[in-house]
Design an enzyme around this catalytic site. Structure first.
Site, PDB file in Angstrom:
ATOM      1  N   PHE A  66     -68.469 -23.117  -6.974  1.00  0.00           N
ATOM      2  CA  PHE A  66     -68.318 -24.413  -6.105  1.00  0.00           C
ATOM      3  C   PHE A  66     -69.145 -24.982  -6.269  1.00  0.00           C
ATOM      4  O   PHE A  66     -69.318 -26.009  -7.237  1.00  0.00           O
ATOM      5  CB  PHE A  66     -67.956 -24.548  -4.415  1.00  0.00           C
ATOM      6  N   ASP A  93     -61.888 -35.582 -12.986  1.00  0.00           N
ATOM      7  CA  ASP A  93     -62.650 -34.382 -13.946  1.00  0.00           C
ATOM      8  C   ASP A  93     -61.927 -35.172 -15.564  1.00  0.00           C
ATOM      9  O   ASP A  93     -60.541 -34.450 -15.816  1.00  0.00           O
ATOM     10  CB  ASP A  93     -62.509 -33.319 -13.915  1.00  0.00           C
ATOM     11  N   HIS A 133     -64.627 -34.244   7.887  1.00  0.00           N
ATOM     12  CA  HIS A 133     -62.916 -34.320   7.085  1.00  0.00           C
ATOM     13  C   HIS A 133     -64.041 -32.384   6.861  1.00  0.00           C
ATOM     14  O   HIS A 133     -64.777 -32.520   6.201  1.00  0.00           O
ATOM     15  CB  HIS A 133     -63.684 -34.881   5.451  1.00  0.00           C
ATOM     16  N   GLU A 144     -58.522 -31.534   4.593  1.00  0.00           N
ATOM     17  CA  GLU A 144     -58.146 -31.015   3.590  1.00  0.00           C
ATOM     18  C   GLU A 144     -57.021 -30.030   3.212  1.00  0.00           C
ATOM     19  O   GLU A 144     -57.912 -28.318   2.907  1.00  0.00           O
ATOM     20  CB  GLU A 144     -59.058 -31.384   2.157  1.00  0.00           C
ATOM     21  N   SER A 179     -60.226 -34.800   9.722  1.00  0.00           N
ATOM     22  CA  SER A 179     -59.417 -34.807   8.416  1.00  0.00           C
ATOM     23  C   SER A 179     -58.594 -33.385   8.239  1.00  0.00           C
ATOM     24  O   SER A 179     -60.829 -33.636   8.430  1.00  0.00           O
ATOM     25  CB  SER A 179     -59.194 -35.975   8.095  1.00  0.00           C
TER      26      SER A 179
END
Length: 297
Positions: free
Chosen positions: A222, A119, A272, A27, A25
């Site tokens: 990140f 968040d 993913h 994103e 998959s």
């Protein structure tokens, strides 16, 4: 040692070439400019023939980004054969708003949602609502497939790894279909986490989230934000390549392909990819895993 290692590599590649059941998959995030919009749609067109199980679209906390998420989901839904899964976060909406939104998605034909707490904005108190509450709410609205987040190296706000695991179990017990991990580079940490999930009675698939790295400096930001360990060897791999994007891309693809191979050998059958709206690296990794156009799974 060299010969033995070469044999192992050959055996691994041999095994991968016969794998036919890997699911993937992807994103994406909503584009914020016309140029980024073009990049996104090129990427979707490039990756669509790999027949991913679903493609997810992230969700910004402010309503402008939320509208862009809806637009991308709608267009994927209308113009492709892909199953589009919007991200939905709990922190910036009331239960009533979330119910309405979930119902709109259901009426649009969306059958899969990535359910996240989101968040908490800085300076605001921690709301006593959790992703498991969102999973329950979605289950009330329709028979959605629901993916939730998992943290092999522990959620940055979790009191302990055990508390984090209990939280994941709560989400799965509330009706989540699968857990997708935060990206990681420490394969051992993922494998240990998968074992701990099994021991805790979490029977959902723990799908590894793979971030193919092209920009190492961006990755460090990140990783710092999400409290993810960046191992020394990775730093060494990208050292000296700040001004060499072509080599960075090759090195990034190589790192991710090697990781994916080891995970596949350890029995992982679903991946993913955090594409950052780019297709090339994710496409190459899928190719190496035997996921190719025209082939099922």
């Amino acid at each position: 040692m060299g010969f033995h290692h070469a044999q192992q590599v050959e055996a691994l590649n041999e095994r991968l070439s016969s794998l036919r059941d890997i699911q993937v998959s992807f994103e994406f995030f909503p584009p914020s400019s016309a140029e980024m919009e073009t990049t996104l749609w090129h990427s979707i067109e490039r990756l669509a023939p790999l027949k991913p199980r679903f493609v997810s679209v992230t969700y910004g906390a402010n309503s402008g980004v939320r509208d862009r998420t809806h637009k991308v989901i709608e267009r994927i839904h209308n113009e492709t054969q892909l199953q589009a899964a919007p991200h939905l976060t709990l922190v910036d909406a009331s239960d009533e708003e979330l119910r309405t939104l979930a119902q709109q998605y259901w009426d649009q034909g969306v059958r899969h949602i990535v359910a996240l707490r989101g968040d908490v904005p800085q300076g605001q108190p921690n709301p006593n609502r959790y992703a498991s509450d969102l999973v329950s709410l979605l289950r009330d609205v329709g028979d959605f497939e629901i993916s939730v987040a998992a943290y092999p190296e522990c959620h940055p706000e979790a009191l302990s790894a055990q508390a984090d695991l209990i939280n994941l179990k709560r989400k799965v017990d509330a009706g989540a279909t699968r857990a997708i991990t935060q990206f990681f580079f420490d394969i051992e940490a993922y494998l240990r986490f998968r074992d701990r999930c099994a021991a805790a009675g979490i029977d959902a698939e723990i799908v590894p989230g793979i971030l193919p790295v092209t920009n190492y400096q961006q990755l460090l930001k990140f990783a710092d934000f999400a409290k993810i360990r960046v191992p020394n060897w990775l730093h060494h791999m990208f050292d000296g390549l700040d001004d060499d994007p072509a080599t960075r891309k090759l090195v990034g693809a190589n790192v991710a392909i090697e990781m994916a191979k080891v995970l596949a050998k350890e029995g992982v059958e679903e991946f993913h990819f955090y594409t950052l709206n780019r297709a090339e690296l994710s496409y190459a990794i899928c190719h190496a895993l035997g996921v190719r156009p025209g082939l099922e799974g």
